[in-house]
Enzyme design. Structure first.
Site, mmCIF file in Angstrom:
data_model
loop_
_atom_site.group_PDB
_atom_site.id
_atom_site.type_symbol
_atom_site.label_atom_id
_atom_site.label_comp_id
_atom_site.label_asym_id
_atom_site.label_seq_id
_atom_site.Cartn_x
_atom_site.Cartn_y
_atom_site.Cartn_z
ATOM 1 N N SER A 136 0.882 -1.055 0.030
ATOM 2 C CA SER A 136 -0.074 -0.168 -0.122
ATOM 3 C C SER A 136 0.970 1.189 0.082
ATOM 4 O O SER A 136 1.889 1.010 0.581
ATOM 5 C CB SER A 136 -0.893 0.127 1.133
ATOM 6 O OG SER A 136 -1.396 1.184 1.466
ATOM 7 N N TYR A 149 -2.559 -0.571 10.487
ATOM 8 C CA TYR A 149 -2.234 -0.826 8.988
ATOM 9 C C TYR A 149 -0.923 -0.217 8.495
ATOM 10 O O TYR A 149 -0.283 -0.977 7.916
ATOM 11 C CB TYR A 149 -3.522 -0.011 8.426
ATOM 12 C CG TYR A 149 -3.759 -0.592 6.741
ATOM 13 C CD1 TYR A 149 -4.161 -1.816 6.371
ATOM 14 C CD2 TYR A 149 -3.271 0.549 5.843
ATOM 15 C CE1 TYR A 149 -4.089 -1.929 4.918
ATOM 16 C CE2 TYR A 149 -3.453 0.366 4.379
ATOM 17 C CZ TYR A 149 -3.828 -0.714 3.984
ATOM 18 O OH TYR A 149 -3.887 -1.112 2.736
ATOM 19 N N LYS A 153 2.125 -2.479 6.997
ATOM 20 C CA LYS A 153 2.207 -2.397 5.640
ATOM 21 C C LYS A 153 3.901 -1.927 5.404
ATOM 22 O O LYS A 153 4.260 -2.109 4.480
ATOM 23 C CB LYS A 153 1.346 -1.326 4.971
ATOM 24 C CG LYS A 153 0.029 -1.891 4.896
ATOM 25 C CD LYS A 153 -0.123 -2.900 3.888
ATOM 26 C CE LYS A 153 -1.553 -3.698 3.695
ATOM 27 N NZ LYS A 153 -1.367 -4.711 2.669
#
Ligand SMILES: NC(=O)c1ccc[n+]([C@@H]2O[C@H](COP(=O)([O-])OP(=O)(O)OC[C@H]3O[C@@H](n4cnc5c(N)ncnc54)[C@H](O)[C@@H]3O)[C@@H](O)[C@H]2O)c1
Length: 259
Positions: A136, A149, A153
């Protein structure tokens, strides 16, 4: 690998969103694709829509990854390309639940480690293998509103970099797909920060799949469906304080929208 025609491919988390678009695009390019998802009905529907093979199951746990790779090999023979695409986005900061931190770590990071552990032996023996990790832009920058997140990531990007640095001369290609917003269920479920920051520039899952196919041909480590992310990433590295100031300004903007 310049073209996927004839290649044996596994796409995890392909029951919806980016993975589903990728599975459809890769089969259209002539690949033989295994569609994995933890949601069995979703995997079956996507596989049926594009003439792929569905293998439902957890693509993150140690047993789940071993089972998936074993069944995929029975279907494909060799796995030429493994797309570690399944991911989860949980909201919150330091206050996020232990359960959410752990799930994020398992699905966003350890799924890639466990797949690489099993794939690398045969790939190094053959002198070729290709891993595409769906990371991402949050792995290059950050994602306001979700510390689990952002952190996981970044870890996924770090693992992909490490693999590429270690094995490139032995025929192993590793690439990291790093989009900003993509119009999927994950974006729909993103909190206010996600919607305010990502919706305007969000691309379709098909556009993300196009970027992957182009990325496979050009072979660069970063696959960026939003090319402007390269400039932001460079800006972060060149002047971290300025970049953090800009991110905090965005955070204040999000808070003002919800005051
Ligand atoms: N949508 C975005 O804006 C965006 C942006 C950047 C990166 N990504 C990344 O793209 C990837 C795909 O996300 P998406 O946007 O298509 O979301 P999505 O929610 O549409 O798809 C994710 C799929 O993964 C599956 N999944 C979750 N855990 C799994 C597991 N343990 N094993 C197998 N399947 C599992 C889900 O059932 C779902 O079908 C994720 O890694 C996500 O972090 C998404």
């Amino acid at each position: 690998m310049k073209s996927v025609a004839g290649a044996g491919v596994v796409v995890t988390g392909a029951g919806s969103g980016i993975g589903a678009a990728l599975a459809r695009r890769l089969t259209a390019e002539g690949a033989r694709v295994v569609v994995n998802d933890i949601d069995a009905a979703a995997a079956a529907a996507v596989a049926a829509s594009c003439g792929a093979v569905a293998v439902a199951g957890d693509a993150a746990s140690e047993d789940g990854v071993a089972w998936l790779i074993g069944v995929a090999k029975e279907s494909l023979g060799e796995i030429d390309l493994y797309c570690a695409n399944a991911g989860v986005a949980r909201p919150g900061g330091a206050d996020a639940d232990e359960v959410d931190w752990d799930l994020s770590w398992q699905v966003n990071v350890m799924a890639h480690v466990r797949a690489a552990r099993l794939l690398l032996g045969p790939w190094l023996y053959r002198g070729r293998g290709h891993l595409i990790c769906t990371v991402s832009a949050a792995g290059l920058l950050t994602m306001l509103g979700s510390a689990p997140y952002s952190v996981t990531k970044h870890a996924a990007l770090s693992f992909a970099e490490w693999l590429a640095a270690t094995y490139a001369h032995r025929g192993i290609t590793v690439q990291a797909l790093c989009p900003q917003g993509v119009r999927t269920a994950m974006l729909d479920a993103a909190g206010p920060a996600g919607r305010i920051l990502l919706e305007e520039t969000a691309v379709t899952p098909e556009a993300a799949a196009d970027a992957v196919v182009s990325g496979i041909t050009d072979g660069r480590f970063l696959i960026l469906p939003h090319p402007e992310v390269a400039r932001m990433y460079a800006g972060r590295a060149a002047d971290p304080d300025r970049w953090l100031g800009g991110m905090n300004k965005l955070q204040r903007h999000v808070e003002a929208q919800h005051a």
